[in-house]
Design a protein around this motif. Structure first.
Motif, PDB file in Angstrom:
ATOM      1  N   LEU A 102     -54.436-130.334 -67.226  1.00  0.00           N
ATOM      2  CA  LEU A 102     -54.675-131.334 -66.191  1.00  0.00           C
ATOM      3  C   LEU A 102     -54.930-130.665 -64.859  1.00  0.00           C
TER       4      LEU A 102
ATOM      5  N   GLY B  90     -58.192-131.556 -62.880  1.00  0.00           N
ATOM      6  CA  GLY B  90     -57.812-132.649 -61.983  1.00  0.00           C
ATOM      7  C   GLY B  90     -58.940-133.163 -61.121  1.00  0.00           C
TER       8      GLY B  90
ATOM      9  N   ALA C 149     -56.508-139.302 -57.164  1.00  0.00           N
ATOM     10  CA  ALA C 149     -55.797-138.204 -57.815  1.00  0.00           C
ATOM     11  C   ALA C 149     -55.167-137.264 -56.800  1.00  0.00           C
TER      12      ALA C 149
ATOM     13  N   THR D  52     -46.312-134.636 -67.514  1.00  0.00           N
ATOM     14  CA  THR D  52     -47.565-135.388 -67.483  1.00  0.00           C
ATOM     15  C   THR D  52     -48.008-135.614 -68.927  1.00  0.00           C
TER      16      THR D  52
ATOM     17  N   ASP E  72     -54.071-143.334 -68.161  1.00  0.00           N
ATOM     18  CA  ASP E  72     -54.573-142.114 -67.530  1.00  0.00           C
ATOM     19  C   ASP E  72     -55.009-142.283 -66.075  1.00  0.00           C
TER      20      ASP E  72
ATOM     21  N   VAL F 247     -54.646-140.754 -62.955  1.00  0.00           N
ATOM     22  CA  VAL F 247     -54.203-139.439 -62.518  1.00  0.00           C
ATOM     23  C   VAL F 247     -53.671-139.496 -61.089  1.00  0.00           C
TER      24      VAL F 247
ATOM     25  N   VAL G  91     -49.103-138.839 -63.779  1.00  0.00           N
ATOM     26  CA  VAL G  91     -50.022-139.860 -64.277  1.00  0.00           C
ATOM     27  C   VAL G  91     -49.281-141.191 -64.371  1.00  0.00           C
TER      28      VAL G  91
END
Length: 184
Positions: free
Chosen positions: A14, A18, A35, A113, A165, A167, A172
């Motif tokens: 991730l 990201g 995010a 996560t 999902d 982020v 998350v």
């Protein structure tokens, strides 16, 4: 491989992806989810999570969920809280019930996560289900049904992940349609 090892490997992946995933974050509660923002910074903008945000504040968990994590939060929508028996939310929000509120909320948080594809893989590897332990000490049983992930709590209640999902900078969020409860 333990859930912690699988989730930590996912965290590394991730971190590497990201920036790409930020472009694909879904809207939640009519608001964009960034995010680059943490769980609390995004949740306060979702019109579908005002009850959850109020509960997080009442439980004193804001600072924790703004921390580095990583966290996976299974975030119940307002309608999920409204579906609880009459008076439940008001009772939980009272200062004298902070310990119980904290327990309920931390039963929605995992200390890693866990993206939906990772959870689905753990379910498949587990023969159709996988037990996830939360920071609150609750055990949630994840299953995959018709392309959707469901979570069954210790009381037998089942929530469906409706938006997966989302982020965050520290983990998350997966939006769910029911409040998960600890065993009585």
């Amino acid at each position: 491989m333990t859930i912690a090892k699988v989730l930590m490997a996912g965290c590394m992946a991730l971190a590497a992806t990201g920036a790409a995933m930020a472009k694909d974050n879904p809207m939640v509660g009519g608001a964009p989810m960034y995010a680059t923002k943490n769980i609390v910074e995004n949740a306060v903008n979702s019109s579908d999570h005002t009850t959850l945000v109020a509960a997080v504040k009442a439980a004193g968990l804001v600072e924790t969920l703004q921390g580095p994590g990583p966290f996976t939060v299974f975030a119940p929508v307002n309608a999920a809280f409204a579906a609880l028996p009459a008076g439940t939310v008001d009772t939980l929000l009272k200062p004298e019930n902070k310990a119980m509120l904290t327990k309920v909320l931390t039963c929605h948080v995992v200390g890693a996560t866990a993206m939906s594809d990772m959870v689905a893989k753990m379910v498949a590897d587990g023969g159709g289900k996988h037990v996830i332990e939360t920071l609150g000490g609750c055990k949630l049983t994840a299953k995959a049904m018709n392309g959707m992930i469901t979570l069954t709590d210790e009381t037998g209640g089942t929530a469906t992940v409706t938006i997966a999902d989302v982020v965050q900078s520290n983990g998350v969020i997966h939006v769910i349609d029911k409040v998960l409860l600890p065993a009585q």
